[in-house]
Motif scaffolding. Sequence first.
Motif, mmCIF file in Angstrom:
data_model
loop_
_atom_site.group_PDB
_atom_site.id
_atom_site.type_symbol
_atom_site.label_atom_id
_atom_site.label_comp_id
_atom_site.label_asym_id
_atom_site.label_seq_id
_atom_site.Cartn_x
_atom_site.Cartn_y
_atom_site.Cartn_z
ATOM 1 N N ASN A 10 1.276 7.300 -3.878
ATOM 2 C CA ASN A 10 2.191 8.354 -4.338
ATOM 3 C C ASN A 10 2.605 9.304 -3.221
ATOM 4 O O ASN A 10 3.342 10.259 -3.468
ATOM 5 N N ALA A 11 2.138 9.046 -2.003
ATOM 6 C CA ALA A 11 2.498 9.878 -0.842
ATOM 7 C C ALA A 11 2.234 9.087 0.434
ATOM 8 O O ALA A 11 1.352 9.419 1.218
ATOM 9 N N LEU A 12 3.012 8.011 0.631
ATOM 10 C CA LEU A 12 2.832 7.175 1.814
ATOM 11 C C LEU A 12 3.167 7.966 3.071
ATOM 12 O O LEU A 12 4.014 8.854 3.051
ATOM 13 N N SER A 13 2.495 7.619 4.160
ATOM 14 C CA SER A 13 2.757 8.318 5.414
ATOM 15 C C SER A 13 2.901 7.317 6.548
ATOM 16 O O SER A 13 2.301 6.229 6.525
ATOM 17 N N ALA A 14 3.707 7.680 7.530
ATOM 18 C CA ALA A 14 3.905 6.830 8.701
ATOM 19 C C ALA A 14 2.573 6.639 9.410
ATOM 20 O O ALA A 14 1.868 7.603 9.685
ATOM 21 N N GLY A 15 2.217 5.376 9.651
ATOM 22 C CA GLY A 15 0.960 5.069 10.316
ATOM 23 C C GLY A 15 -0.265 5.320 9.458
ATOM 24 O O GLY A 15 -1.379 5.300 9.966
ATOM 25 N N GLY A 16 -0.078 5.543 8.152
ATOM 26 C CA GLY A 16 -1.194 5.859 7.253
ATOM 27 C C GLY A 16 -2.201 4.728 7.137
ATOM 28 O O GLY A 16 -1.977 3.609 7.591
ATOM 29 N N ALA A 17 -3.317 5.037 6.513
ATOM 30 C CA ALA A 17 -4.411 4.078 6.342
ATOM 31 C C ALA A 17 -3.970 2.864 5.527
ATOM 32 O O ALA A 17 -3.029 2.930 4.734
ATOM 33 N N ASN A 18 -4.681 1.756 5.722
ATOM 34 C CA ASN A 18 -4.407 0.545 4.955
ATOM 35 C C ASN A 18 -4.577 0.818 3.467
ATOM 36 O O ASN A 18 -5.442 1.592 3.065
ATOM 37 N N LEU A 19 -3.761 0.155 2.657
ATOM 38 C CA LEU A 19 -3.856 0.227 1.206
ATOM 39 C C LEU A 19 -4.845 -0.833 0.735
ATOM 40 O O LEU A 19 -4.861 -1.948 1.267
ATOM 41 N N SER A 20 -5.667 -0.506 -0.244
ATOM 42 C CA SER A 20 -6.703 -1.440 -0.673
ATOM 43 C C SER A 20 -6.329 -2.137 -1.976
ATOM 44 O O SER A 20 -5.447 -1.683 -2.710
ATOM 45 N N VAL A 21 -7.035 -3.229 -2.238
ATOM 46 C CA VAL A 21 -6.850 -4.007 -3.455
ATOM 47 C C VAL A 21 -8.208 -4.092 -4.141
ATOM 48 O O VAL A 21 -9.155 -4.653 -3.585
ATOM 49 N N ALA A 22 -8.318 -3.534 -5.355
ATOM 50 C CA ALA A 22 -9.593 -3.528 -6.072
ATOM 51 C C ALA A 22 -9.858 -4.858 -6.780
ATOM 52 O O ALA A 22 -10.991 -5.317 -6.849
ATOM 53 N N THR A 23 -8.803 -5.471 -7.323
ATOM 54 C CA THR A 23 -8.934 -6.706 -8.096
ATOM 55 C C THR A 23 -7.912 -7.724 -7.607
ATOM 56 O O THR A 23 -6.715 -7.426 -7.569
ATOM 57 N N ALA A 24 -8.374 -8.909 -7.244
ATOM 58 C CA ALA A 24 -7.471 -9.972 -6.801
ATOM 59 C C ALA A 24 -6.546 -10.372 -7.937
ATOM 60 O O ALA A 24 -6.900 -10.272 -9.113
#
Length: 89
Positions: free
Chosen positions: A56-70
Amino acid sequence: GLIGDATSGGWNTDTPMTWNATNKVFTATLNLTAGTTGYKFRANAGWDLNYGGALNALSAGGANLSVATAGNYTITFDPWNLVATVVKN
């Protein structure tokens, strides 16, 4: 596109996203793997313009996004407001 080891292309190959002119967002439907270092959004298959962090607030160079459930997901990215949605199909 989307890149990361949560995607089928890993950190070497982007998964392209399609521009939706009506909603003015990029979209992709793909399988994501849990238990990885995640994924990021990036432009033109280069690292000079990449986004991560909070959906809800992406940033340039921000941390990786995670996946909880395949599973199979539809992802949207709004480049104007720097927000994204991830919906499990």
